[in-house]
Structure formats: structure tokens, C-alpha cells
Design a protein around this motif. Structure first.
Motif, PDB file in Angstrom:
ATOM      1  N   GLU A 151      48.760  18.870 -11.903  1.00  0.00           N
ATOM      2  CA  GLU A 151      48.531  19.953 -12.865  1.00  0.00           C
ATOM      3  C   GLU A 151      49.432  19.793 -14.077  1.00  0.00           C
ATOM      4  O   GLU A 151      49.040  20.132 -15.199  1.00  0.00           O
ATOM      5  CB  GLU A 151      48.791  21.306 -12.201  1.00  0.00           C
ATOM      6  N   GLN A 200      50.019  20.278  -7.478  1.00  0.00           N
ATOM      7  CA  GLN A 200      50.939  20.901  -8.431  1.00  0.00           C
ATOM      8  C   GLN A 200      51.582  19.864  -9.349  1.00  0.00           C
ATOM      9  O   GLN A 200      51.957  20.180 -10.481  1.00  0.00           O
ATOM     10  CB  GLN A 200      52.018  21.666  -7.675  1.00  0.00           C
ATOM     11  N   PRO A 251      58.548  18.694  -9.210  1.00  0.00           N
ATOM     12  CA  PRO A 251      57.381  18.934  -8.348  1.00  0.00           C
ATOM     13  C   PRO A 251      57.137  17.820  -7.337  1.00  0.00           C
ATOM     14  O   PRO A 251      56.689  18.082  -6.218  1.00  0.00           O
ATOM     15  CB  PRO A 251      56.221  19.063  -9.334  1.00  0.00           C
ATOM     16  N   PRO A 259      48.559  29.248 -11.590  1.00  0.00           N
ATOM     17  CA  PRO A 259      48.549  27.893 -11.044  1.00  0.00           C
ATOM     18  C   PRO A 259      47.552  27.765  -9.906  1.00  0.00           C
ATOM     19  O   PRO A 259      47.282  28.724  -9.183  1.00  0.00           O
ATOM     20  CB  PRO A 259      49.991  27.697 -10.549  1.00  0.00           C
TER      21      PRO A 259
END
Length: 350
Positions: A170, A167, A78, A259
């Protein structure tokens, strides 16, 4: 700006040992050591200011040495998606403090020449020293104003860096870590660093959830979210799902499981005879859905502002609470004037 090496061990990409200025807690077995909220676990400096990049595998190995077992899919993949795009690298270069430091004298000279030539062309002034003094003052004020605006914008959440790191955080929040990118100018040298900060989200999540659960504040909080986050809209193009393969199955996920940077279909482009090249223009707002539970909305806000908070925390740009707001007993970070939930309350819910 004081040296950050005393705050967190700054690690060059070609070094193996963490800086000696860091007091690292002892590690017990494979379990992470007892870190405190807001404590910098890792800071890796970019190899170049003109082409900013980080050795992510090296970063993950250093985190593993400190007891954080993080899979590649939660860290390297990511982060590479968020920061390795050429457009993002160009934005980072032009948005660094070093570029602003170089931009200031260049802008001053350009403004000075433009104002001097304009006044000299349309005004008959015999005292050139008075003209030069007036032009210099005007150029100083205009340059200071532009630099102030650029500096102030760096304290806000950034769509090109902070939002792209959502992201990442997360996934990292499961390992009690938050990631952010910050830079500053020291000794006329720019320093761009990737920070990993320890953060246990449970206390901030509970506090922010209680704020949303108060019935007399729920509607007011949602109105403030609509006002403060309305400009945070992501627009992207993705491949169109194949209807023959049942490509709409991913849209069945609930709002709690989807998400945070998911996509919403807004427009379909289907060139005839080329289904493989079909694109969907997708947009997504960062405003939490009012129908979501209070805890889910609180979690989304914490993750949304996590990278911006780490950036301000490491660059020491967090403004402290006022005398009548945000009592110190509610602060979940002993090393900063504001913890993450207090920062969100002050920035979004106030």
C-alpha cells in the motif's frame, strides 16, 4: 529452476555491489530510471534458512542508489512488522521449498514403514518382494499427493506472508514498487529472497476499473469476489480505545481513506479495574465494500494480490493465458505471460 541471478541481480547482505548479471538502466539525477513493469529492481537473499531475516536498511540503501527515495516509514517499518514476528519466521521455514524437499523422503520412509507393518500384520503374504513392491507403490503415490498439495498451495495467496505484505505494498505502490517473498531449491540449497519489482499501477488500475464499471458485470463481479475472497478474514487483538479520550475518532474515516488492513470491532473484553489491559477482538475481510467506487475496489484488489503476484512472477510459476482469454495487447508486463490485472481477472473474476 533456472538461476535467478540472470533475471535480477541477487544481492547478498554482506555485499555492496549488485550482481554483474543485471543490466541496470542508467540513472538520471535523483529521478528513478526508466524501468519496465515486472522488472526486478532488487533481490536480497536471507542470511539463514533456519532463521529467515533481511537487512532492511541495507535494502533501502540499494534502492536509493537506484534512484528510489523511500522513507523509512514506507519500507523498513512495515516490512519489519510483517516479517519479523517469530510465528511468521517459523511459518516461512516450514513452508519453504527446501523444507518440502527434505520432507518428501522422510514422509516416504514413514508411510512405507506404516503400510508395510499394517499389511504384514493383517495379511499372510509369503512373497515378500511382492509385498515390498506394493508398499513402495502406495508410499510413492501418497507422498507425491501430499507434496503436490503443498506445492499447489504455494501458488495461492498466503495469509501469513502475502496478506501481511499488503500494508507494505500500500505504501510502496506510491514509489512504483511492489514487494514479495519467494523461495526455491537450487543445487540442493534453499534460497529465500525478498524481491522489489518495479510496477506502474496506472494501466492495471484503469483496466480493472473499467471491468467494475460495466453495469452488466458489476453484480456478477461482486458475487465472484464474495465467493473467492470469503476465506480471507483477518482476526487480531488490539488495545481498547479510551472512551474518555475520544478513542472512536479513527472510526470516522471513510472506506476510501481507511487502510486496507483496517480493523472492525466485533467483541469487547473489559476486565474490571484494569482498563489499560482491555482488548478488542477485531476482524477484517478483504472483500471490497460494494458501496465503494469502482476505482477504489480495483485498487484494493491490486494491492491485495500484489505480493502473491510478485512471488509467482519471480519464481516463474505464473500460468499463461488460454487461447481465447486475456488478449496479449492488454498485457501491461512484457516480461511475463500475465500482468497483475490479468492475474486478478483469471484468479478472482473469471
Amino acid at each position: 529452476m533456472e538461476d535467478k541471478k540472470g533475471l535480477c541481480g541477487v544481492t547478498e547482505e554482506n555485499e555492496v555491489e549488485v550482481g554483474a548479471g543485471q543490466d541496470k538502466p542508467p540513472t538520471q539525477g535523483n529521478a528513478p530510471p526508466r524501468w519496465a513493469n515486472g522488472q526486478c529492481v532488487l533481490a536480497v537473499q536471507s542470511s539463514s534458512m533456519l532463521n529467515p531475516s533481511f537487512d532492511l536498511s541495507f535494502c533501502r540503501s540499494l534502492l536509493e542508489r537506484d534512484g528510489f527515495q523511500i522513507p523509512v516509514g514506507d519500507f523498513e517499518a512495515p516490512l519489519a512488522t510483517a516479517l519479523d514476528a517469530p510465528s511468521v519466521r517459523r511459518f516461512i521455514v516450514f513452508n519453504t521449498s527446501l523444507f518440502h524437499f527434505i520432507l518428501a523422503p522422510v514422509m516416504y520412509v514413514v508411510i512405507w514403514c506404516a503400510v508395510f507393518s499394517t499389511l504384514h500384520l493383517y495379511m499372510a503374504i509369503t512373497d515378500y518382494w511382492l509385498l515390498c513392491l506394493s508398499v513402495s507403490l502406495i508410499a510413492i503415490f501418497l507422498t507425491t499427493g501430499v507434496i503436490f498439495v503443498l506445492h499447489h498451495s504455494n501458488k495461492e495467496i498466503n495469509m501469513n506472508i502475502d496478506v501481511r505484505l499488503i500494508q507494505v505494498n500500500e505504501r510502496m505502490v506510491k514509489h512504483k514498487l511492489l514487494v514479495g517473498v519467494a523461495d526455491w531449491v537450487q543445487n540442493c540449497t534453499g534460497a529465500l529472497q525478498l524481491f522489489c519489482v518495479y510496477w506502474d499501477m496506472s494501466s492495471c488500475l484503469q483496466t480493472l476499473t473499467e471491468t467494475f464499471e460495466k453495469s452488466f458485470l458489476a453484480n456478477d463481479a461482486q458475487e465472484k469476489l464474495q465467493k473467492r475472497l470469503s476465506h480471507l478474514v483477518l482476526v487480531s487483538e488490539v488495545k481498547a480505545p479510551d472512551p474518555e479520550a475520544g478513542g472512536c475518532s479513527t472510526g470516522e474515516a471513510s472506506g476510501e481513506e481507511r487502510p486496507l488492513l483496517g480493523h472492525e470491532e466485533t467483541e469487547r473484553s473489559t476486565p474490571s479495574g484494569r482498563r489499560e489491559d482491555a482488548k478488542i477482538t477485531s476482524s477484517h475481510t478483504l472483500i471490497p465494500d460494494p458501496a465503494l467506487p469502482a476505482q477504489v475496489k480495483a485498487h484494493q484488489l491490486l494491492v491485495t494480490y500484489s505480493a502473491a503476484y510478485v512471488k509467482l512472477l519471480m519464481s516463474e510459476n505464473l500460468s499463461g493465458p488460454s487461447r481465447h482469454e486475456l488478449l496479449p495487447r492488454r498485457n501491461h508486463c512484457s516480461s511475463a505471460s500475465l500482468c497483475l490485472c490479468q492475474y486478478i481477472k483469471a484468479k478472482v473474476l473469471r
